[in-house]
Design a protein around this motif. Structure first.
Motif, mmCIF file in Angstrom:
data_model
loop_
_atom_site.group_PDB
_atom_site.id
_atom_site.type_symbol
_atom_site.label_atom_id
_atom_site.label_comp_id
_atom_site.label_asym_id
_atom_site.label_seq_id
_atom_site.Cartn_x
_atom_site.Cartn_y
_atom_site.Cartn_z
ATOM 1 N N HIS A 126 -105.171 8.928 -16.261
ATOM 2 C CA HIS A 126 -103.803 8.672 -15.821
ATOM 3 C C HIS A 126 -102.817 8.819 -16.980
ATOM 4 O O HIS A 126 -101.615 8.624 -16.801
ATOM 5 N N THR A 127 -103.330 9.116 -18.166
ATOM 6 C CA THR A 127 -102.529 9.110 -19.391
ATOM 7 C C THR A 127 -101.850 10.455 -19.624
ATOM 8 O O THR A 127 -102.501 11.508 -19.574
ATOM 9 N N PHE A 128 -100.555 10.406 -19.910
ATOM 10 C CA PHE A 128 -99.805 11.626 -20.211
ATOM 11 C C PHE A 128 -99.089 11.549 -21.565
ATOM 12 O O PHE A 128 -98.432 12.513 -21.959
ATOM 13 N N ILE A 129 -99.221 10.433 -22.272
ATOM 14 C CA ILE A 129 -98.454 10.280 -23.517
ATOM 15 C C ILE A 129 -98.974 11.149 -24.657
ATOM 16 O O ILE A 129 -98.356 11.194 -25.716
ATOM 17 N N HIS A 130 -100.112 11.824 -24.456
ATOM 18 C CA HIS A 130 -100.593 12.738 -25.488
ATOM 19 C C HIS A 130 -100.073 14.159 -25.283
ATOM 20 O O HIS A 130 -100.419 15.063 -26.051
ATOM 21 N N LEU A 131 -99.237 14.350 -24.264
ATOM 22 C CA LEU A 131 -98.671 15.664 -24.004
ATOM 23 C C LEU A 131 -97.455 15.904 -24.898
ATOM 24 O O LEU A 131 -96.806 14.956 -25.342
ATOM 25 N N PRO A 132 -97.122 17.175 -25.167
ATOM 26 C CA PRO A 132 -95.987 17.475 -26.053
ATOM 27 C C PRO A 132 -94.688 16.855 -25.551
ATOM 28 O O PRO A 132 -94.260 17.099 -24.424
ATOM 29 N N GLY A 133 -94.089 16.025 -26.380
ATOM 30 C CA GLY A 133 -92.797 15.448 -26.066
ATOM 31 C C GLY A 133 -92.800 14.369 -24.998
ATOM 32 O O GLY A 133 -91.734 13.972 -24.526
ATOM 33 N N VAL A 134 -93.969 13.855 -24.617
ATOM 34 C CA VAL A 134 -94.049 12.841 -23.565
ATOM 35 C C VAL A 134 -94.305 11.477 -24.199
ATOM 36 O O VAL A 134 -95.263 11.292 -24.947
ATOM 37 N N GLY A 135 -93.435 10.528 -23.902
ATOM 38 C CA GLY A 135 -93.619 9.150 -24.321
ATOM 39 C C GLY A 135 -93.809 8.265 -23.109
ATOM 40 O O GLY A 135 -94.010 8.735 -21.980
ATOM 41 N N SER A 136 -93.732 6.962 -23.314
ATOM 42 C CA SER A 136 -94.015 6.034 -22.230
ATOM 43 C C SER A 136 -93.007 6.151 -21.091
ATOM 44 O O SER A 136 -93.368 6.006 -19.915
ATOM 45 N N VAL A 137 -91.737 6.418 -21.401
ATOM 46 C CA VAL A 137 -90.724 6.520 -20.350
ATOM 47 C C VAL A 137 -91.004 7.730 -19.459
ATOM 48 O O VAL A 137 -90.970 7.641 -18.220
ATOM 49 N N THR A 138 -91.291 8.872 -20.079
ATOM 50 C CA THR A 138 -91.569 10.078 -19.300
ATOM 51 C C THR A 138 -92.882 9.931 -18.532
ATOM 52 O O THR A 138 -92.998 10.412 -17.393
ATOM 53 N N GLU A 139 -93.836 9.276 -19.124
ATOM 54 C CA GLU A 139 -95.108 9.037 -18.438
ATOM 55 C C GLU A 139 -94.861 8.233 -17.157
ATOM 56 O O GLU A 139 -95.378 8.580 -16.078
ATOM 57 N N ARG A 140 -94.077 7.179 -17.256
ATOM 58 C CA ARG A 140 -93.779 6.372 -16.067
ATOM 59 C C ARG A 140 -93.002 7.186 -15.038
ATOM 60 O O ARG A 140 -93.168 6.996 -13.827
ATOM 61 N N SER A 141 -92.161 8.095 -15.504
ATOM 62 C CA SER A 141 -91.430 8.960 -14.580
ATOM 63 C C SER A 141 -92.389 9.844 -13.793
ATOM 64 O O SER A 141 -92.218 10.040 -12.580
ATOM 65 N N LEU A 142 -93.403 10.380 -14.466
ATOM 66 C CA LEU A 142 -94.406 11.197 -13.762
ATOM 67 C C LEU A 142 -95.132 10.370 -12.708
ATOM 68 O O LEU A 142 -95.341 10.822 -11.580
ATOM 69 N N TRP A 143 -95.530 9.155 -13.088
ATOM 70 C CA TRP A 143 -96.199 8.282 -12.116
ATOM 71 C C TRP A 143 -95.290 8.009 -10.928
ATOM 72 O O TRP A 143 -95.728 8.032 -9.777
ATOM 73 N N ALA A 144 -94.003 7.744 -11.204
ATOM 74 C CA ALA A 144 -93.059 7.421 -10.126
ATOM 75 C C ALA A 144 -92.861 8.607 -9.186
ATOM 76 O O ALA A 144 -92.546 8.423 -7.998
ATOM 77 N N GLN A 145 -93.045 9.831 -9.712
ATOM 78 C CA GLN A 145 -92.930 11.033 -8.890
ATOM 79 C C GLN A 145 -94.215 11.366 -8.152
ATOM 80 O O GLN A 145 -94.315 12.410 -7.489
ATOM 81 N N GLY A 146 -95.205 10.479 -8.277
ATOM 82 C CA GLY A 146 -96.456 10.673 -7.539
ATOM 83 C C GLY A 146 -97.509 11.459 -8.277
ATOM 84 O O GLY A 146 -98.560 11.783 -7.705
ATOM 85 N N ILE A 147 -97.278 11.779 -9.537
ATOM 86 C CA ILE A 147 -98.283 12.484 -10.350
ATOM 87 C C ILE A 147 -98.983 11.435 -11.196
ATOM 88 O O ILE A 147 -98.514 11.055 -12.267
ATOM 89 N N LEU A 148 -100.095 10.946 -10.686
ATOM 90 C CA LEU A 148 -100.781 9.820 -11.335
ATOM 91 C C LEU A 148 -101.981 10.240 -12.164
ATOM 92 O O LEU A 148 -102.459 9.455 -12.979
ATOM 93 N N THR A 149 -102.495 11.446 -11.961
ATOM 94 C CA THR A 149 -103.728 11.856 -12.645
ATOM 95 C C THR A 149 -103.580 13.253 -13.226
ATOM 96 O O THR A 149 -102.705 14.037 -12.828
ATOM 97 N N TRP A 150 -104.491 13.568 -14.147
ATOM 98 C CA TRP A 150 -104.525 14.918 -14.700
ATOM 99 C C TRP A 150 -104.763 15.945 -13.597
ATOM 100 O O TRP A 150 -104.141 17.002 -13.590
ATOM 101 N N ALA A 151 -105.661 15.651 -12.673
ATOM 102 C CA ALA A 151 -105.981 16.599 -11.605
ATOM 103 C C ALA A 151 -104.739 16.910 -10.772
ATOM 104 O O ALA A 151 -104.487 18.069 -10.397
#
Length: 263
Positions: free
Chosen positions: A4-29
């Motif tokens: 479920h972790t996205f903070i290791h992606l280029p330019g992604v921090g905790s705020v952007t990670e939570r934004s992805l989750w809020a948009q329904g993208i919860l997993t790498w798959a």
């Protein structure tokens, strides 16, 4: 939690990670299946993120802990605990003192089932080989004490594992102070023969052993073993606490993690 972790992606921090989750993208798959960029991403940036996630997926499948030790921020290594728990080692050392010139006396490694103890003058030189079996190291204050001592004792030793120094995530959860005081606050108890002992007692016990008292070494080993076995309980507390703090929608995450571990 790792998938479920996205903070290791280029330019992604905790705020952007939570934004992805809020948009329904919860997993790498789910991210890899999403060709169109979500809100906050250009197509170019999203394509780069998906390539990074594809590499992470392949590294996780091959249990390449070194990849995640490099790409995850150090304070977020706890996220890998669920996946790398089968090859985790709880580590604690005893020394003759706190100074640069002091020496390592005892090292304990606990894998959640078995404890291995390495003793100066006996089998301490076997420690580096034992560490090659570990993907994740869990310590308390290890970043500033245990690992620097071991690097001085074994100059060629490379720590390429993921590392959770519980001192810092416990602080994030409001649990500050020494290991023994935190144990008491969360209800962990020690056997009567080692309850109340501290690091200076460990120094004293080693000196008594050096003077010929074998019973003192036995007590020192019991003290060290209590340290590492209690670290497992604290790691579980940290993992659950920081998962909640991260803000991941927990209902679905809990269900997926339960399926992963056969619960």
């Amino acid at each position: 939690m790792l998938e479920h972790t996205f903070i290791h992606l280029p330019g992604v921090g905790s705020v952007t990670e939570r934004s992805l989750w809020a948009q329904g993208i919860l997993t790498w798959a789910e991210a890899l299946d999403e060709d169109r960029p979500p809100g906050g991403f250009s197509q170019t940036r999203w394509d780069l993120c998906r390539r990074t996630l594809d590499e992470s997926s392949r590294c996780l499948a091959s249990r390449d802990h070194c990849h995640f030790a490099r790409c995850l921020p150090a304070r977020e290594h706890w996220r890998a605990y669920s996946h790398f728990r089968p090859h985790a080692a709880y580590l604690d050392i005893e020394t003759t003192g706190l100074g640069h010139y002091h020496e390592v006396t005892v090292v304990g490694l606990y894998d959640g089932v078995r404890t291995a103890t390495f003793i100066a003058g006996d089998n301490l030189d076997q420690l580096p080989e034992a560490l090659t079996e570990c993907s994740l190291l869990i310590t308390y204050n290890g970043a500033t004490f245990d690992l620097p001592f071991l690097r001085r004792r074994f100059p060629g030793l490379v720590f390429d594992q993921l590392h959770v120094d519980l001192r810092y995530p416990l602080h994030r959860l409001g649990l500050r102070g020494g290991l023994k005081s935190i144990e008491r606050r969360v209800g962990l108890e020690r056997a009567p023969e080692v309850a109340g002992l501290d690091g200076w007692d460990a120094v004293r016990l080693w000196r008594e052993y050096q003077a010929g008292n074998e019973a003192s070494l036995e007590t020192l080993i019991k003290y060290n073993t209590a340290d590492i076995e209690n670290l497992e309980h604290l790691m579980r507390l940290v993992y659950e606490g920081l998962r909640r703090e991260a803000g991941l929608p927990t209902h679905r995450a809990d269900a997926e993690e339960g399926a992963q571990h056969g619960r």
